[in-house]
Write a protein that holds these residues in place. Structure first.
Motif, mmCIF file in Angstrom:
data_model
loop_
_atom_site.group_PDB
_atom_site.id
_atom_site.type_symbol
_atom_site.label_atom_id
_atom_site.label_comp_id
_atom_site.label_asym_id
_atom_site.label_seq_id
_atom_site.Cartn_x
_atom_site.Cartn_y
_atom_site.Cartn_z
ATOM 1 N N HIS A 1 0.825 -1.216 0.000
ATOM 2 C CA HIS A 1 0.000 0.000 0.000
ATOM 3 C C HIS A 1 0.852 1.256 0.000
ATOM 4 C CE1 HIS A 1 -1.948 -3.410 1.980
ATOM 5 N NE2 HIS A 1 -2.886 -3.119 1.119
ATOM 6 N N ILE A 2 2.035 1.120 0.592
ATOM 7 C CA ILE A 2 2.969 2.250 0.591
ATOM 8 C C ILE A 2 3.367 2.564 -0.848
ATOM 9 C CG2 ILE A 2 5.360 2.849 1.241
ATOM 10 C CD1 ILE A 2 4.794 1.360 3.921
ATOM 11 N N ARG A 3 3.594 1.499 -1.614
ATOM 12 C CA ARG A 3 3.980 1.682 -3.018
ATOM 13 C C ARG A 3 2.797 2.185 -3.844
ATOM 14 N NH1 ARG A 3 7.981 -0.856 -6.285
ATOM 15 N NH2 ARG A 3 8.471 0.668 -7.904
ATOM 16 N N GLU A 4 1.611 1.643 -3.569
ATOM 17 C CA GLU A 4 0.428 2.101 -4.315
ATOM 18 C C GLU A 4 0.190 3.585 -4.052
ATOM 19 O OE1 GLU A 4 -2.119 0.191 -6.437
ATOM 20 O OE2 GLU A 4 -0.108 -0.618 -6.622
ATOM 21 N N ALA A 5 0.519 4.019 -2.836
ATOM 22 C CA ALA A 5 0.318 5.435 -2.503
ATOM 23 C C ALA A 5 1.340 6.316 -3.215
ATOM 24 C CB ALA A 5 0.387 5.648 -0.995
ATOM 25 N N GLY A 6 2.321 5.693 -3.871
ATOM 26 C CA GLY A 6 3.215 6.482 -4.702
ATOM 27 C C GLY A 6 4.682 6.428 -4.333
ATOM 28 N N ASN B 1 4.855 -5.043 -3.288
ATOM 29 C CA ASN B 1 4.275 -4.685 -4.561
ATOM 30 C C ASN B 1 5.266 -5.084 -5.654
ATOM 31 O OD1 ASN B 1 2.885 -3.084 -6.578
ATOM 32 N ND2 ASN B 1 2.182 -1.778 -4.924
ATOM 33 N N CYS B 2 4.818 -5.223 -6.880
ATOM 34 C CA CYS B 2 5.782 -5.439 -7.948
ATOM 35 C C CYS B 2 5.393 -4.621 -9.177
ATOM 36 C CB CYS B 2 5.896 -6.921 -8.300
ATOM 37 S SG CYS B 2 7.438 -7.264 -9.154
ATOM 38 N N ALA C 1 1.266 -4.613 -9.408
ATOM 39 C CA ALA C 1 0.915 -3.239 -9.029
ATOM 40 C C ALA C 1 -0.416 -2.784 -9.624
ATOM 41 C CB ALA C 1 2.013 -2.297 -9.485
ATOM 42 N N GLY C 2 -1.410 -2.670 -8.763
ATOM 43 C CA GLY C 2 -2.715 -2.179 -9.205
ATOM 44 C C GLY C 2 -2.612 -0.807 -9.860
ATOM 45 N N CYS C 3 -1.774 0.055 -9.267
ATOM 46 C CA CYS C 3 -1.721 1.430 -9.764
ATOM 47 C C CYS C 3 -0.974 1.540 -11.094
ATOM 48 C CB CYS C 3 -1.092 2.352 -8.732
ATOM 49 S SG CYS C 3 0.651 2.080 -8.499
ATOM 50 N N SER C 4 -0.328 0.464 -11.540
ATOM 51 C CA SER C 4 0.381 0.521 -12.827
ATOM 52 C C SER C 4 -0.564 0.189 -13.983
ATOM 53 C CB SER C 4 1.544 -0.474 -12.826
ATOM 54 O OG SER C 4 1.035 -1.792 -12.954
ATOM 55 N N LEU C 5 -1.760 -0.278 -13.647
ATOM 56 C CA LEU C 5 -2.675 -0.706 -14.705
ATOM 57 C C LEU C 5 -3.421 0.501 -15.256
ATOM 58 C CD1 LEU C 5 -4.051 -3.999 -13.147
ATOM 59 C CD2 LEU C 5 -1.975 -3.600 -14.481
ATOM 60 N N THR C 6 -3.723 0.434 -16.528
ATOM 61 C CA THR C 6 -4.350 1.595 -17.150
ATOM 62 C C THR C 6 -5.782 1.274 -17.581
ATOM 63 O OG1 THR C 6 -3.577 0.980 -19.360
ATOM 64 C CG2 THR C 6 -2.121 2.363 -18.045
ATOM 65 N N ALA C 7 -6.606 2.308 -17.515
ATOM 66 C CA ALA C 7 -7.976 2.164 -17.996
ATOM 67 C C ALA C 7 -7.978 2.164 -19.527
ATOM 68 C CB ALA C 7 -8.838 3.300 -17.463
ATOM 69 N N THR D 1 2.202 -9.708 -16.506
ATOM 70 C CA THR D 1 3.134 -10.804 -16.793
ATOM 71 C C THR D 1 4.560 -10.416 -16.401
ATOM 72 O OG1 THR D 1 1.736 -11.431 -18.656
ATOM 73 C CG2 THR D 1 3.958 -12.347 -18.599
ATOM 74 N N LEU D 2 4.947 -9.203 -16.791
ATOM 75 C CA LEU D 2 6.302 -8.737 -16.450
ATOM 76 C C LEU D 2 6.488 -8.642 -14.943
ATOM 77 C CD1 LEU D 2 6.855 -5.851 -18.999
ATOM 78 C CD2 LEU D 2 8.308 -7.854 -18.690
ATOM 79 N N GLN D 3 5.483 -8.118 -14.286
ATOM 80 C CA GLN D 3 5.581 -7.933 -12.838
ATOM 81 C C GLN D 3 5.606 -9.280 -12.114
ATOM 82 O OE1 GLN D 3 2.164 -5.435 -12.129
ATOM 83 N NE2 GLN D 3 2.983 -3.762 -13.359
ATOM 84 N N ALA D 4 4.785 -10.202 -12.589
ATOM 85 C CA ALA D 4 4.748 -11.529 -11.966
ATOM 86 C C ALA D 4 6.091 -12.235 -12.182
ATOM 87 C CB ALA D 4 3.609 -12.355 -12.549
ATOM 88 N N LEU D 5 6.656 -12.055 -13.357
ATOM 89 C CA LEU D 5 7.963 -12.648 -13.639
ATOM 90 C C LEU D 5 9.017 -12.070 -12.692
ATOM 91 C CD1 LEU D 5 9.757 -14.426 -15.436
ATOM 92 C CD2 LEU D 5 10.030 -12.471 -16.970
ATOM 93 N N ALA D 6 8.967 -10.759 -12.492
ATOM 94 C CA ALA D 6 9.926 -10.129 -11.573
ATOM 95 C C ALA D 6 9.760 -10.676 -10.156
ATOM 96 C CB ALA D 6 9.748 -8.612 -11.571
ATOM 97 N N ALA D 7 8.528 -10.899 -9.746
ATOM 98 C CA ALA D 7 8.287 -11.421 -8.388
ATOM 99 C C ALA D 7 8.859 -12.832 -8.246
ATOM 100 C CB ALA D 7 6.791 -11.422 -8.086
ATOM 101 N N VAL D 8 8.713 -13.624 -9.307
ATOM 102 C CA VAL D 8 9.230 -14.993 -9.269
ATOM 103 C C VAL D 8 10.765 -14.975 -9.321
ATOM 104 C CG1 VAL D 8 9.333 -17.152 -10.589
ATOM 105 C CG2 VAL D 8 7.129 -16.023 -10.198
ATOM 106 N N LEU D 9 11.321 -14.124 -10.180
ATOM 107 C CA LEU D 9 12.786 -13.999 -10.234
ATOM 108 C C LEU D 9 13.311 -13.450 -8.910
ATOM 109 C CD1 LEU D 9 13.181 -12.535 -13.849
ATOM 110 C CD2 LEU D 9 13.690 -14.873 -13.106
ATOM 111 N N GLY D 10 12.466 -12.722 -8.189
ATOM 112 C CA GLY D 10 12.857 -12.164 -6.890
ATOM 113 C C GLY D 10 12.632 -13.120 -5.733
#
Lengths: 553, 131
Positions: free
Chosen positions: A240-245, A285-286, A329-335, A346-355
Motif C-alpha cells: 500500500h505504501i507503493r500504491e500510494a506512490g 508490490n511489484c 501493481a494495481g496502480c500501474s494498470l491503465t484504464a 506478466t512482467l511484474q509476476a515474472l519479476a516477483a518470481v525472479l525475486g
C-alpha cells in the motif's frame, strides 16, 4: 582479473569506443534511471559489485543473509502459492468465486473484505451506505464467515485475509468456522495482514490510535504463538505504501521500519524475539521496472536478515528470513487499452518470481475500471501458471543472481533503504516519524514526481501518453448490485433475532472488562464471535475503550 | 488589482483511504496558483458540504474508488444546493465506470475525470469554468 583491472578496462572502453559511438549515435537519454532514481549504468561489470564476497552478500539459498532465497531448493520443490485476492458482494457470491478459483488451480485463498468490515462497521451502519460489498465481501457475523468458507476444507487450504483494524475479529471467526468443521486451531494455516502502521501512512483503514493498535497486534502475536502456531500473525505491507506512490527504495525502507516497530513492541512486552519472529511475513508490490524489482526483493531479504540478527539478536534462522507475498501493481494498470495490462502483469509476476516470492497475486486486466470479472481473473491466474510451468524460470534458484546489474542494484537499494531507516531511527522511530508526517510527505513527493514525469512524457505509459488509440470505455464490467446492501441488512437482522441476546451481552461485557484492564483481547473476542456478536458490536466495545484515530490528530 | 485566487475544496467521501489521486490533484492545482483545501479521508457528504460553505470555495472536487460514488457524490451536490451553493463548480474523479457518468452529471457534476487524466486538463477545466 581484479575488480580494479576490470574497472580500468571499462573506463578505457568508455573513453575510446563509447565516446566515438556517442558522437555518431547519441543515446535516448542523458541519464538512465530506475523508477526510484537509481542510476542504470551503460554497462554493469564486476567492477560495480561490492567485493565483500559471494557468501557474505549473496549467501546460499536457505542460508543467511538469504539474498538468494529463503528455502534451500526454492521452486524446484514446490511453486509459490498462487493466491488471487478476491471478494465482492455477499459471502454467498464470494464463496462461489473461491470455488471457481480453486477449480481453476489456485492454491490458496485470499480474502478481500469490504470497507465497512475493514473499519468495524456492520452493513446497517449509516457510514456503510454505498460501500457494502463493493471492494470486498461484507462480513457482519460468524454466519457470514460460515457461508464464506462453506465447503472449503480449512485444514487443506491456507487463507490470507487482508484485514487490519478488525483482524482479531476475523481471525476469531476463522477459528470458529474451523472448530465447526472439526479442524483444530493448530492445523490452521494462513495470514492476517494485521499491519496497522501502514494504515496511518498509506491506506487509511485504521480505527484506533497507534498505541492501542500496537497493543492489539501484540495480543494477537502472543495468542497465536501458543494457540495457532502455523499462522502468519502479521504481514508487514509495503504494497500500500507503493500504491500510494512511494519508490521501490522507500517501499523497502518504510516496510522494514514498520517491521522494526512491531518487533520492538513485542520484545518490549517480554516476548523473546525467536518466539514470534518466525511467523512474521511480508507483503510487497511489484512494478514494471523488472531489474529494479528483482533487486528490491533481494535487498529486502538481506537487509531484514541483518536487522534481525544484528539489531534484535535473533538466533533462529526462521526469525531472520524475510518471507513474502507479492501482488502486482494495481496502480500501474491503465484504464486505456486494458488488454495491455495482461502484459504488464506478466512482467511484474515474472519479476516477483525472479525475486523469490513465496506467494503471488496477479491483478486482472480490468482493475483500473472495476472489480475483475471471472474471465479476467482466469487470465491473471493463467499468467502465473504459464510462468510456473512453461517459462523455466522456476527450475533454478535466483536465476538473475550474479548478474552484475542486479547485484549492483541490490546493493544500491539496500544502501538507500538503510539510509532511510537511520533517518527514521534518528527521529525516534517510525511511530514518531509517522506522527510528524515524514513518511507521508516523502511518499506524496514521490507520487507527484511520478505524475509529473508521466505528464512531461519522460516516463512513457503505453496507451496513455504514447501509442494512444481512440477507444470507448468498455462495457459489461462486474458491478455489485445495491440489493447486496439490503440483503446483508436483512441477514444481520435475522441473525440478531435468532441469537441468545443475554449471551451476547455477557460476552461483550467481558470483552470490555478485559480491554479496560489491559489483558489480551483475543480470547474474549473469540468468545464474543461464537455468540454471533457482530463485527460492529465488537468494534464498538473496543472503540469505547481505546478511542478513535483521526487523520492529523 | 490582483485577481482573486480560485478556491478549491478537494474531498474524499466515504470509507476509502486511497487518496494518492486526491493529493496529486490538490498539489497540481496549488502549483497552478489556486488555493486548495484538502479534507483528508473518510468524510461524510454533510461534512464536505459544511467545509465547502465555511471555506467559501468556488470549486469542489471529490475522489472515490470504492464504488460508492453513486450514493455519495449526488448527496454532496444536493447538500450544496440546499445551502444555496448550487453555483459551485463540482467535479469528481476515481475508478468510475463510464455508464455512471451521465447520472453523476445529471446530479450536478460538471466533469468526471478518469484514470490517466493529465492534471493540466483539470487545471484548464477549472480556469475555463471559473473566472
Amino acid at each position: 582479473m581484479s575488480r580494479e583491472t576490470v574497472r580500468q578496462k571499462v573506463q578505457e572502453w568508455e573513453d575510446k569506443v563509447i565516446a566515438k559511438t556517442l558522437a555518431k549515435f547519441p543515446e535516448r537519454k542523458p541519464r538512465f534511471e530506475t523508477t526510484a532514481g537509481l542510476e542504470v549504468k551503460r554497462l554493469f561489470s564486476p567492477g560495480d559489485v561490492d567485493g565483500d564476497g559471494y557468501l557474505e552478500r549473496g549467501g546460499l539459498p536457505g542460508e543467511y543473509p538469504f539474498t538468494r532465497g529463503v528455502q534451500p531448493t526454492m521452486y524446484r520443490g514446490r511453486f509459490w502459492t498462487m493466491r488471487q485476492y478476491a471478494g465482492f458482494g455477499t459471502a454467498e457470491q464470494t464463496n462461489e468465486r473461491y470455488k471457481y478459483l480453486l477449480a481453476e488451480g489456485q492454491t490458496g485463498l485470499s480474502v478481500a473484505f469490504d470497507l465497512p468490515t475493514q473499519i468495524g462497521y456492520d452493513s446497517d451502519h449509516e457510514l456503510a451506505e454505498g460501500e457494502v460489498g463493493k471492494v470486498g465481501v461484507a462480513i457482519d457475523t460468524l454466519r457470514d464467515a460460515e457461508i464464506l468458507f462453506d465447503g472449503i476444507p480449512l485444514d487443506k487450504v491456507s487463507t490470507s485475509m487482508t484485514i487490519n483494524s478488525t483482524a482479531a475479529v476475523l481471525l476469531s471467526m476463522y477459528m470458529a468456522v474451523a472448530q465447526k468443521q472439526g479442524v483444530a486451531k493448530d492445523k490452521l494455516q494462513g495470514t492476517i495482514q494485521n499491519d496497522l502502521l501502514k494504515e496511518y501512512v498509506a491506506r487509511g483503514t485504521y480505527i484506533f490510535p497507534p498505541g492501542p493498535s500496537l497493543k492489539v497486534i501484540t495480543d494477537i502475536l502472543a495468542y497465536c504463538k501458543d494457540q495457532v502456531p502455523q499462522w502468519n500473525t502479521i504481514s508487514i505491507s509495503g504494497y500500500h505504501i507503493r500504491e500510494a506512490g512511494s519508490t521501490a527504495v522507500q517501499e523497502v525502507a518504510f516496510t522494514l521500519a514498520n517491521a522494526i516497530a512491531y518487533v520492538q513492541a513485542a520484545v518490549d512486552t517480554g516476548l523473546d524475539v525467536d518466539e514470534f519472529a518466525g511467523r512474521l511475513s511480508f507483503f510487497f508490490n511489484c512494478h514494471n521496472n523488472l531489474l529494479e524489482e528483482v533487486a528490491k526483493f533481494r535487498a529486502a531479504r538481506r537487509l531484514w536478515a541483518r536487522i534481525m540478527k544484528e539489531r534484535f539478536g535473533a538466533k533462529d534462522k526462521r526469525s531472520q528470513m524475510l518471507r513474502f507475498h507479492t501482488q502486482t501493481a494495481g496502480c500501474s494498470l491503465t484504464a486505456q487499452q486494458p488488454d495491455n495490462n495482461v502484459v504488464r502483469v506478466t512482467l511484474q509476476a515474472l519479476a516477483a518470481v525472479l525475486g523469490g516470492t513465496q506467494s503471488l497475486h496477479t491483478n486482472s486486466r480490468d482493475e483500473a475500471l472495476c472489480l475483475p470479472t471471472e474471465d479476467s481473473v482466469r487470465i491473471a491466474l493463467r499468467t502465473q501458471q504459464i510462468i510456473a510451468y512453461e517459462a523455466g524460470v522456476a527450475d533454478t534458484i535466483d536465476p538473475l543472481g550474479g548478474a552484475y546489474s542486479v547485484e549492483a542494484l541490490t546493493d544500491q537499494i539496500e544502501a538507500g533503504a538503510q539510509e532511510y531507516i537511520a533517518k527514521i531511527d534518528a527521529m525516534g522511530g517510525v511511530v514518531k516519524a509517522i506522527e510528524a508526517g515524514y513518511l507521508q510527505g516523502e511518499i506524496a513527493d514521490a507520487a507527484f514526481a511520478y505524475q509529473r514525469s508521466v505528464e512531461s512524457g519522460e516516463q512513457v505509459v503505453v496507451g496513455v501518453n504514447q501509442f494512444q488509440v481512440k477507444e470507448e470505455m468498455p462495457k459489461n464490467m462486474l458491478r455489485v448490485d445495491r440489493e447486496v446492501e439490503a440483503y446483508q441488512r436483512r441477514k444481520l437482522a435475522s441473525v440478531k433475532a435468532e441469537r441468545d441476546g443475554a449471551k451476547v451481552a455477557a460476552a461483550l461485557g467481558e470483552l470490555k472488562r478485559v480491554a479496560t484492564d489491559g489483558g489480551n483481547v483475543v480470547p474474549p473476542v473469540f468468545e464474543a464471535v461464537k455468540t454471533y456478536a457482530s463485527l460492529g458490536e465488537i468494534s464498538d466495545v473496543l472503540r469505547s475503550v481505546y478511542g478513535e484515530y483521526t487523520e492529523g490528530g | 488589482m490582483a485577481q482573486k485566487k480560485i478556491r478549491v475544496l478537494i474531498a474524499k467521501p466515504g470509507l476509502d483511504g486511497h487518496d494518492r489521486g486526491a493529493k496529486v490533484v490538490a498539489r497540481a492545482l496549488r502549483d497552478a496558483g489556486m488555493e486548495v483545501i484538502y479534507t483528508g479521508i473518510r468524510q461524510t457528504p454533510e461534512k464536505i458540504v459544511a467545509a465547502a460553505v465555511q471555506e467559501d470555495v468556488d470549486v469542489v472536487g471529490l475522489s472515490c474508488l470504492s464504488g460508492a460514488h453513486l450514493v455519495l457524490f449526488p448527496r454532496v451536490a444536493e447538500g450544496l444546493r440546499k445551502r444555496g451553493k448550487a453555483e459551485l463548480l463540482l467535479f469528481g474523479g476515481g475508478i468510475i465506470p463510464a455508464e455512471d457518468i451521465p447520472a453523476l452529471k445529471e446530479s450536478g457534476f460538471a466533469e468526471i475525470f478518469l484514470p490517466g487524466t493529465d492534471t493540466g486538463d483539470v487545471v484548464n477545466f477549472i480556469h475555463e469554468r471559473v473566472s
